[in-house]
Design a protein around this motif. Structure first.
Motif, PDB file in Angstrom:
ATOM      1  N   ASP A 198      -8.371  -0.408  -2.974  1.00 53.66           N
ATOM      2  CA  ASP A 198      -6.929  -0.681  -2.969  1.00 53.66           C
ATOM      3  C   ASP A 198      -6.167   0.452  -2.284  1.00 53.66           C
ATOM      4  OD1 ASP A 198      -6.963  -3.153  -4.626  1.00 53.66           O
ATOM      5  OD2 ASP A 198      -7.754  -1.777  -6.141  1.00 53.66           O
ATOM      6  N   LEU A 199      -6.670   1.666  -2.432  1.00 55.40           N
ATOM      7  CA  LEU A 199      -6.080   2.833  -1.783  1.00 55.40           C
ATOM      8  C   LEU A 199      -7.200   3.701  -1.236  1.00 55.40           C
ATOM      9  CD1 LEU A 199      -3.760   4.878  -1.130  1.00 55.40           C
ATOM     10  CD2 LEU A 199      -4.119   5.812  -3.434  1.00 55.40           C
ATOM     11  N   GLU A 213       0.656   0.437   4.442  1.00 58.09           N
ATOM     12  CA  GLU A 213      -0.066  -0.718   3.909  1.00 58.09           C
ATOM     13  C   GLU A 213      -0.656  -1.523   5.061  1.00 58.09           C
ATOM     14  OE1 GLU A 213       0.966  -3.311   0.227  1.00 58.09           O
ATOM     15  OE2 GLU A 213       1.872  -4.328   1.946  1.00 58.09           O
ATOM     16  N   HIS A 214      -1.896  -1.986   4.877  1.00 57.15           N
ATOM     17  CA  HIS A 214      -2.572  -2.806   5.880  1.00 57.15           C
ATOM     18  C   HIS A 214      -3.043  -4.100   5.237  1.00 57.15           C
ATOM     19  CE1 HIS A 214      -2.784   0.159   9.143  1.00 57.15           C
ATOM     20  NE2 HIS A 214      -2.956   1.057   8.192  1.00 57.15           N
ATOM     21  N   GLU A 215      -3.342  -5.077   6.076  1.00 60.69           N
ATOM     22  CA  GLU A 215      -3.867  -6.358   5.598  1.00 60.69           C
ATOM     23  C   GLU A 215      -5.179  -6.660   6.307  1.00 60.69           C
ATOM     24  OE1 GLU A 215      -2.547 -11.034   5.693  1.00 60.69           O
ATOM     25  OE2 GLU A 215      -1.022  -9.525   5.183  1.00 60.69           O
ATOM     26  N   LYS A 221      -4.574  -6.980   0.824  1.00 63.19           N
ATOM     27  CA  LYS A 221      -3.838  -5.816   1.294  1.00 63.19           C
ATOM     28  C   LYS A 221      -4.379  -4.535   0.653  1.00 63.19           C
ATOM     29  CE  LYS A 221       0.430  -8.367   2.196  1.00 63.19           C
ATOM     30  NZ  LYS A 221       1.880  -8.490   1.908  1.00 63.19           N
ATOM     31  N   PHE A 222      -4.222  -3.447   1.376  1.00 64.50           N
ATOM     32  CA  PHE A 222      -4.611  -2.151   0.835  1.00 64.50           C
ATOM     33  C   PHE A 222      -3.743  -1.081   1.468  1.00 64.50           C
ATOM     34  CE2 PHE A 222      -6.850  -2.342   4.783  1.00 64.50           C
ATOM     35  CZ  PHE A 222      -7.047  -1.032   5.206  1.00 64.50           C
ATOM     36  N   ARG A 223      -3.761   0.092   0.841  1.00 63.93           N
ATOM     37  CA  ARG A 223      -2.953   1.210   1.323  1.00 63.93           C
ATOM     38  C   ARG A 223      -3.870   2.286   1.884  1.00 63.93           C
ATOM     39  NH1 ARG A 223       2.708   1.452   0.933  1.00 63.93           N
ATOM     40  NH2 ARG A 223       2.928   2.964  -0.763  1.00 63.93           N
TER      41      ARG A 223
END
Length: 325
Positions: A198-199, A213-215, A221-223
């Motif tokens: 997630d991160l 943040e990316h997809e 999604k994740f950071r």
């Protein structure tokens, strides 16, 4: 509440590095500022994300000064997690530890020939270097330095991730060399789908970027956090800044942000005149090396010369017999 501060590339050292001025004092100040913020903001844990030290210390005085600061941080954090923290050790065994100072081992923390201060902190129990820290609601995976970044990530993911938890990966790897992140600390399309937490906190990269943040291609999604280095060991575009940052995370609310500390003005911190002279010399030497590369030197071979002259066969054989003697 479980709140953690993740500190990248502190690069503690008791000597000048390259063209720095006052590196030893600056590194101690940076450590003081970080500890002050951890205490003022009531954090529960600290994670140094690799390259805690730059090289083995030579000064016993400096060594003592750094150790006193870690004692201060340890004394503060020792009561923050009274039930301890669950960890998975490097050997795969699990245990509960009461110390809440953890560390990813970076490339500078290792020294094949000398005892580093990092190892001293490990041996005295001041820090721990597990491969995972976890609770019922969160998991932090530590990816320690190794040359093959892809292999390190694959090995870590082979252990699995509990999707019901908040997953964080803190890594000190050559992500730019593996094509996961480019030279500016930005994810490549390959990296979007490779990172599964997630991160993801990427230390070792000295460019300081925003928390973004990316997809992924599957819509999840994740950071990504690329906080940059705190220690400025060389003068380049990434270190021409008067701030450093570390990552703060609330493991229960999943609130993540970058916390800044003030650095000495980079134009005062670096000896610009000396740096410019060195860069000019390197450029000059580089041009000279390239000039050498484009010249193809060929040794003189008399036999080859005679064969190329079109001489009658009997004359050629006589001439060759003379130079063969």
């Amino acid at each position: 509440m479980s709140r953690i501060a993740v500190i990248p590339d502190l690069e503690l050292y008791d000597r000048e590095i390259g063209h720095t001025r006052g590196y030893s004092d600056e590194s101690l100040k940076n450590l003081d500022d970080i500890i002050d913020k951890i205490i003022e903001n009531n954090f529960d844990m600290a994670l140094f994300a690799g390259d805690l030290v730059y090289n083995p210390f030579r000064s016993e005085t400096y060594r003592a000064q750094v150790y006193r600061r870690f004692m201060r941080l340890n004394n503060y954090l020792s009561s923050k997690m009274p039930d301890g923290v669950k960890i998975v050790r490097l050997d795969g065994e699990t245990e509960v530890v009461n110390n809440t100072i953890f560390a990813v081992q970076g490339n500078h923390d290792k020294s094949p020939n000398k005892e580093t201060f990092f190892k001293f902190l490990l041996d005295t129990g001041m820090i721990y270097t597990p491969i995972e820290m976890y609770d019922d609601k969160w998991s932090i995976n530590l990816l320690h330095y190794q040359k093959d970044a892809k292999a390190a990530i694959e090995q870590s993911y082979a252990r699995g991730r509990d999707s019901s938890k908040y997953n964080i990966d803190a890594m000190h790897l050559e992500l730019d060399g593996a094509g996961i992140i480019n030279a500016f600390g930005e994810l490549t399309s390959y990296g979007w789908n490779l990172l599964k937490a997630d991160l993801t906190i990427a230390a070792h990269l000295h460019n300081a970027n925003e928390l973004v943040e990316h997809e992924r291609s599957d819509g999840t999604k994740f950071r990504l956090s690329v906080p940059g280095s705190i220690g400025r060991t060389k003068l380049n575009m990434s270190t021409q800044r008067d701030f450093a940052q570390f990552v703060t995370v609330n493991l229960l609310t999943r609130e993540e942000k970058h916390e800044a500390i003030e650095l000495k003005n980079w134009q005062e911190f670096f000896d610009l005149g000396s740096s410019i002279r060195t860069q000019r010399l390197e450029k000059s030497l580089g041009s000279y090396s390239k000039d050498l590369e484009i010249h193809h030197f060929k040794s003189f071979d008399p036999k080859e010369m005679l064969n190329s002259m079109g001489l009658p066969q009997d004359v050629l054989e006589t001439a060759l017999s003379y130079i063969s003697q």
